[in-house]
Each structure stands twice: as structure tokens, then as C-alpha cells.
Write an enzyme that holds these catalytic residues in place. Sequence first.
Site, PDB file in Angstrom:
ATOM      1  N   TYR A  31       0.819  -1.224   0.000  1.00 51.57           N
ATOM      2  CA  TYR A  31       0.000   0.000   0.000  1.00 51.57           C
ATOM      3  C   TYR A  31       0.847   1.266   0.000  1.00 51.57           C
ATOM      4  CZ  TYR A  31       0.845   1.230   4.935  1.00 51.57           C
ATOM      5  OH  TYR A  31       1.408   1.622   6.133  1.00 51.57           O
ATOM      6  N   LYS A 147       6.444  -2.032   2.149  1.00 48.46           N
ATOM      7  CA  LYS A 147       5.247  -1.392   2.712  1.00 48.46           C
ATOM      8  C   LYS A 147       4.069  -2.317   2.465  1.00 48.46           C
ATOM      9  CE  LYS A 147       3.291   3.246   3.226  1.00 48.46           C
ATOM     10  NZ  LYS A 147       3.586   3.322   4.659  1.00 48.46           N
ATOM     11  N   GLU A 179      12.163   2.669  14.254  1.00 46.80           N
ATOM     12  CA  GLU A 179      11.274   3.704  13.705  1.00 46.80           C
ATOM     13  C   GLU A 179       9.977   3.704  14.502  1.00 46.80           C
ATOM     14  OE1 GLU A 179       9.943   2.823   9.707  1.00 46.80           O
ATOM     15  OE2 GLU A 179       9.756   0.693  10.107  1.00 46.80           O
ATOM     16  N   LEU A 203      11.067   1.090   7.168  1.00 44.14           N
ATOM     17  CA  LEU A 203      10.574   1.550   5.872  1.00 44.14           C
ATOM     18  C   LEU A 203      11.370   2.796   5.491  1.00 44.14           C
ATOM     19  CD1 LEU A 203       8.290   1.222   3.660  1.00 44.14           C
ATOM     20  CD2 LEU A 203       7.184   3.114   4.861  1.00 44.14           C
TER      21      LEU A 203
HETATM   22  C1  LIG Z   1       6.255   1.741   9.443  1.00 47.69           C
HETATM   23  C2  LIG Z   1       6.353   3.088   8.760  1.00 47.69           C
HETATM   24  N1  LIG Z   1       7.542   3.730   8.771  1.00 47.69           N
HETATM   25  C3  LIG Z   1       7.699   4.934   8.189  1.00 47.69           C
HETATM   26  C4  LIG Z   1       6.639   5.566   7.554  1.00 47.69           C
HETATM   27  C5  LIG Z   1       6.874   6.923   6.914  1.00 47.69           C
HETATM   28  O1  LIG Z   1       6.893   6.765   5.526  1.00 47.69           O
HETATM   29  P1  LIG Z   1       6.464   7.952   4.547  1.00 47.69           P
HETATM   30  O2  LIG Z   1       7.355   9.144   4.910  1.00 47.69           O
HETATM   31  O3  LIG Z   1       6.716   7.425   3.180  1.00 47.69           O
HETATM   32  O4  LIG Z   1       5.027   8.218   4.837  1.00 47.69           O
HETATM   33  C6  LIG Z   1       5.377   4.925   7.496  1.00 47.69           C
HETATM   34  C7  LIG Z   1       4.259   5.619   6.766  1.00 47.69           C
HETATM   35  N2  LIG Z   1       2.996   5.135   7.004  1.00 47.69           N
HETATM   36  C8  LIG Z   1       1.899   5.659   6.224  1.00 47.69           C
HETATM   37  C9  LIG Z   1       1.933   7.140   6.051  1.00 47.69           C
HETATM   38  O5  LIG Z   1       0.775   7.650   6.712  1.00 47.69           O
HETATM   39  N3  LIG Z   1       0.040   6.589   7.199  1.00 47.69           N
HETATM   40  C10 LIG Z   1       0.652   5.406   6.968  1.00 47.69           C
HETATM   41  O6  LIG Z   1       0.309   4.294   7.311  1.00 47.69           O
HETATM   42  C11 LIG Z   1       5.229   3.672   8.110  1.00 47.69           C
HETATM   43  O7  LIG Z   1       4.037   3.022   8.091  1.00 47.69           O
END
Ligand SMILES: Cc1ncc(COP(=O)(O)O)c(CN[C@@H]2CONC2=O)c1O
Length: 284
Positions: A31, A147, A179, A203
Amino acid sequence: GKIILGDQLLERSDVLIDLEDRGYQFGDGVYEVIRVYGGKLFTMKEHIDRLFQSAKKIKLDISMSPEQIQDLVESLLKENGVNFGSVYMQVTRGAAPRNHKFPLPASNTKAVFTAYTNEVPRPQSQLENGVEAITAEDIRWLRCDIKSLNLLPNVLAKQEAADSGCFEAILHRNGIVTEGSSSNAYIVKNNEVMTHPADNLILNGITRQVLATLCKDNSIPFVEKEFEVHDLLHADEVFITSTTSEVMPVIKLDGRAVGNGVPGEITRKLQSLFEAKINQETKV
Ligand SMILES: Cc1ncc(COP(=O)(O)O)c(CN[C@@H]2CONC2=O)c1O
């Protein structure tokens, strides 16, 4: 508003997802969440590119081109008239009689692409005041670079934070900070920004990548290096980033103030650099 299913824009009530869709039964899919500012998609190419990278890593053929997805999302945005919001998109390995192994090629099972929009204001007050976080064990698998829809550990960590009245859970594995449950995490120490290397344990966030460039372009040291929970708890500043949280200051960790308990100077500098980037990209 309309929803994308496959290459069609449909009313939500007309969208049917099969009981045996593998995304539903196995979390067998990937996703992306893309931000919309002033009606414009922010870093869309990077997100769609990562969607294809994630799909490749799980041997999932999206059977649509990045351009096709880009065009579909652009038309969805126009159709739904989103001003400040987000686009959620996912691809699953499709619907087939429940079996762990992939559907046979002969079954001609098609990947299922869906996308929809939300009107989501920017988190202004949290960006201004900062948020609180807990620390928690990172119990995820070893492919956090994908992701994927396998978000149960992330969900449980986020709920643990919510149960403590906090915004995020910052995770650690064998004492090393990785993270957040849905964000990347950073410390600032002696004017250096430090964050976990983009390997299989985190990620590689798009916001993280934008920030790395902003730091380099503005001679702010951006060090991709493992650090411990101890360093997190004794940092000068802590912040997290994600598509929906942008550059979000963390002012309290496990109930104790970070630094002097207010968003730090470097975090503030990065927020304004990020803001300028948004305005530059979306001419808001
Ligand atoms: C586990 C994880 N790490 C880091 C990030 C940050 O990645 P981006 O900078 O590319 O957003 C996300 C974003 N998760 C998405 C972003 O907003 N909601 C979510 O589930 C995430 O789910």
C-alpha cells in the site's frame, strides 16, 4: 466521493471486494499513502515508484503501469475535489480459493488495485506543540522495508501508545531504535540529525528521503546510523516523519520531557524547510 477499483472510478457502494481476496485473508498486498496539498499530489512519483518496489519484493505483478496508476489517481482527485487530504492506495494478490501458496498462473487471478481519497487537514497544532510518544519493542518481521498490508504489529504498537494517551510508539529491536509504528524516528544531538539506516529493519520513508535532501542542501548533518534507546531518551531533540505527520516534534517520551520539553531548534528549522518544499512543489 468515487473510489478506484482496478481501472474504474466507481461509487463506494458499487465496490465489491471478494471474501477470499488475499489482502483480506493474508494481508497479501502492498500500500501507499500520498498527501494532497492545495489539490496537488505531493511526491506522487516517489510513492508510486515505492509501490512497485514493494510489489516486486513480494513477487506481485500489479499488471498496471505506473503511468496508468498516476492517471487514475489524478482523475480520482479531480472527481472528488480534494483540497488538503490524502490518497490511500493498495494492491493485493487478488481473490482465489484460500491457500497460502500463490494462485496458479492458469487460474488467471488478477491483482486487485483500490484507491480512495480523504479530506485531511494538516496537523497544525501537533506540528506547533509537538506530541508525546512511548517506546516499545519492535516485534515485526525482518522485511520492514516492504510497505505491506501486514500491519498487525504496527497496529498493536499504535494502540499501546494510544492507551497511554500518546501519539506514536517509537520501536526498538535489541536495544536499537528502528522507527515509529507508522513513521520514521530521529534524534538531534549536538546539532546532528541521526536516524536508522534504510535497511530491512525500517521503511525508507518518502518524507525521510525528502528530509535527507533538505539536510544536505542546508548543511545540516544527516547521519544514518543505529542509535540506542538511551540516546533517544537523552537526545537534545526527537522528531518523527511520515506522509501524514510531516516533521512532527516529540516533546515527551515515556512520560519524561525530551530536552527542555518543547520542540527543538533543528526540528523547527526542518519544519520550515519542509514547509517551503511543500509550497514549492504544490505552489500553494
Ligand atoms: C512503518 C512506517 N515507517 C515509516 C513511515 C513513513 O513513511 P512515509 O514518509 O513514506 O510516509 C510509514 C508511513 N505510514 C503511512 C503514512 O501515513 N500513514 C501510513 O500508514 C510507516 O508506516
